[in-house]
Write an enzyme that holds these catalytic residues in place. Structure first.
Site, mmCIF file in Angstrom:
data_model
loop_
_atom_site.group_PDB
_atom_site.id
_atom_site.type_symbol
_atom_site.label_atom_id
_atom_site.label_comp_id
_atom_site.label_asym_id
_atom_site.label_seq_id
_atom_site.Cartn_x
_atom_site.Cartn_y
_atom_site.Cartn_z
ATOM 1 N N ALA A 171 0.815 -1.217 0.000
ATOM 2 C CA ALA A 171 0.000 0.000 0.000
ATOM 3 C C ALA A 171 0.852 1.272 0.000
ATOM 4 O O ALA A 171 0.431 2.289 -0.537
ATOM 5 C CB ALA A 171 -0.956 -0.005 1.189
ATOM 6 N N HIS A 215 -0.733 -7.983 3.358
ATOM 7 C CA HIS A 215 -0.291 -8.464 4.677
ATOM 8 C C HIS A 215 -1.167 -8.049 5.847
ATOM 9 O O HIS A 215 -0.941 -8.477 6.977
ATOM 10 C CB HIS A 215 1.176 -8.085 4.935
ATOM 11 C CG HIS A 215 1.429 -6.649 5.283
ATOM 12 N ND1 HIS A 215 1.524 -6.229 6.587
ATOM 13 C CD2 HIS A 215 1.648 -5.565 4.518
ATOM 14 C CE1 HIS A 215 1.780 -4.922 6.598
ATOM 15 N NE2 HIS A 215 1.853 -4.496 5.347
ATOM 16 N N THR A 249 9.511 -7.399 -12.852
ATOM 17 C CA THR A 249 8.984 -8.758 -12.940
ATOM 18 C C THR A 249 7.987 -9.002 -11.825
ATOM 19 O O THR A 249 8.262 -8.717 -10.662
ATOM 20 C CB THR A 249 10.139 -9.779 -12.832
ATOM 21 O OG1 THR A 249 11.044 -9.522 -13.896
ATOM 22 C CG2 THR A 249 9.630 -11.208 -12.911
ATOM 23 N N CYS A 298 7.872 6.211 16.495
ATOM 24 C CA CYS A 298 9.242 6.675 16.343
ATOM 25 C C CYS A 298 9.392 7.236 14.941
ATOM 26 O O CYS A 298 9.378 6.505 13.966
ATOM 27 C CB CYS A 298 10.223 5.536 16.541
ATOM 28 S SG CYS A 298 10.657 5.310 18.246
HETATM 29 C C1 LIG Z 1 -0.389 -0.796 6.477
HETATM 30 C C2 LIG Z 1 -0.885 0.418 5.800
HETATM 31 C C3 LIG Z 1 -0.171 1.019 4.760
HETATM 32 C C4 LIG Z 1 1.162 0.498 4.318
HETATM 33 O O1 LIG Z 1 1.001 -0.703 3.628
HETATM 34 P P1 LIG Z 1 2.271 -1.574 3.210
HETATM 35 O O2 LIG Z 1 1.696 -2.647 2.370
HETATM 36 O O3 LIG Z 1 2.850 -2.074 4.500
HETATM 37 O O4 LIG Z 1 3.211 -0.688 2.483
HETATM 38 C C5 LIG Z 1 -0.712 2.116 4.155
HETATM 39 N N1 LIG Z 1 -1.900 2.616 4.549
HETATM 40 C C6 LIG Z 1 -2.607 2.076 5.547
HETATM 41 C C7 LIG Z 1 -3.920 2.669 5.927
HETATM 42 C C8 LIG Z 1 -2.120 0.965 6.213
HETATM 43 O O5 LIG Z 1 -2.823 0.444 7.205
#
Ligand SMILES: *Cc1c(COP(=O)(O)O)cnc(C)c1O
Length: 389
Positions: free
Chosen positions: A74, A204, A243, A329
């Site tokens: 994300a 994830h 890829t 942090c």
């Molecule tokens: C976890 C999260 C992200 C980051 O997603 P990743 O796949 O870990 O880069 C972005 N936005 C929200 C709202 C999230 O909860």
């Protein structure tokens, strides 16, 4: 029984579901082909698996498979959406609208764009974490090109009114991006009903593997233009080269399929656990629930505890429960959460906050033990503080 702390941080990440792992395994070994290899069966197998996952993910949000662009997660999807739209539409306008409580994966690209000469309005939120639609309406300008508002907040679980926001954007011909990392598989999402033009997703947070996500990019009515942020090879309709990771994509698809099939029952189960936890914690007195009481994710509970030191609270809980605090942090400094601050919480209360993320594998017994531990720790800390002050 394991002596590791009870995992209650499902808004940070979730473990890989065994069923997802099983689906992925063949693509890590025998079926290792490059989906872009068009000359042999290894490539064809991989491509077929990718297309199947693409279809599952698209259907989960009411989109078409060719509107799904795979990314690393994300964070990358948010970057591609915000920077990609800004770059593609800057001749039309240079103004963007987002919200103070967004994830840093949206806020930081917006700050970056400001340095490049774009203008960004950061909308405030109400004390319950929701945006005010009238405030949004007033923020539109003739040169506004993008509105980015998340579907579900990662800290306080609050669900923003996507359909209403989408309608306001569509009426004005402004593109609408939503970060749905926390919402996918937990609440119904439909890009057409909600007038969403771009949607960030990740695997994830729903028991899929880390390192894979997607950006939905609308292709019709309107066809969204996007400037690629990673060039080389022209994969994913030229919007994201590199890829494709077949095993991660297969895992993403399997995770989405499972989450959707269990969404209603699992949502109800988590809601019950969350309410059970809150019922117990609220007996303490002087604890406050952060975020809207009902318009929220089923598994998220964010509370602030008066009369304790945030750092001491977290340290006290660490051996028993794995939760997140109301501080983060950033560049090695401990800062109170920008989300809790946006709700108007004073700094000390923001520090003394806990985010419980209840997930698929948490049991009622775990919730009871976690509540017991939290109550004991908070009572002990309040006693000490009462004696010293
Ligand atoms: C976890 C999260 C992200 C980051 O997603 P990743 O796949 O870990 O880069 C972005 N936005 C929200 C709202 C999230 O909860």
């Amino acid at each position: 029984m394991s002596d590791r702390p009870i995992y209650l941080d499902a808004n940070a990440t979730t473990p890989l579901d065994r069923r997802v792992l099983e689906a992925m395994l063949p693509y890590l070994t025998e079926q290792f082909g490059n989906p872009a290899s068009i000359n042999h069966v290894y490539g064809w197998e991989a491509e077929a698996a990718v297309q199947q996952a693409r279809k599952i993910i698209a259907e989960a949000i009411g989109a078409r498979p060719e509107e799904i662009i795979f990314t690393s997660g994300a964070t990358e999807s948010d970057n591609l959406a915000v920077k990609g739209v800004a770059e593609a539409y800057f001749a039309k306008g240079r103004h963007l609208i987002t919200v103070e409580t967004e994830h840093n994966a949206v806020l930081d690209p917006c700050h970056y764009l400001k340095e490049l000469g774009f203008e960004v309005t950061f909308l405030p939120v109400e004390p319950d974490g929701l945006i005010n639609l009238e405030t949004l309406e007033k923020a539109f300008r003739p040169d506004t090109i993008l509105v980015s508002v998340m579907a579900a907040n990662n800290e306080i679980g609050v669900l923003q009114p996507l359909a209403e926001i989408g309608e306001l954007c569509r009426d004005r011909g402004v593109l609408f991006h939503t970060d749905a990392a926390q919402a996918l598989g937990k609440i119904p999402l439909d890009v057409d009903e909600m007038n969403v033009d771009l949607m960030s997703l990740t695997a994830h947070k729903i028991y899929g593997p880390k390192g894979i996500g997607a950006l939905y990019v609308r292709r019709r009515d309107p066809r969204v233009k996007l400037a690629a942020q990673i060039h080389g090879g022209g994969h994913e309709r030229g919007m994201r080269s590199g890829t494709l990771s077949t095993p991660l994509i297969v895992g993403f698809g399997a995770a989405v399929k499972l989450a959707l099939s269990e969404m209603e029952a699992e949502g109800k189960r988590q809601e019950k656990l969350r309410d059970r936890l809150w019922d117990k914690l609220s007996t303490l007195g002087d604890v406050r629930l952060n975020g809207h009481p009902t318009r929220r994710l089923p598994g998220n509970l964010n509370v602030s505890v008066a009369g304790v030191d945030g750092q001491a609270l977290l340290l006290g809980l660490q051996p028993a429960i794995a939760v997140s605090s109301g501080s983060a942090c950033t560049s090695a400094k401990i800062e109170p959460s920008h989300v809790l601050r946006a709700l108007g919480l004073p700094e000390t209360l923001a520090y003394a906050s806990l985010r419980f993320g209840i997930g698929r594998f948490n049991t009622e017994a775990e919730i009871d033990r976690a509540a017991e531990q939290a109550i004991a720790t908070i009572e002990a800390l309040r006693k000490v503080k009462g004696q010293t002050s």
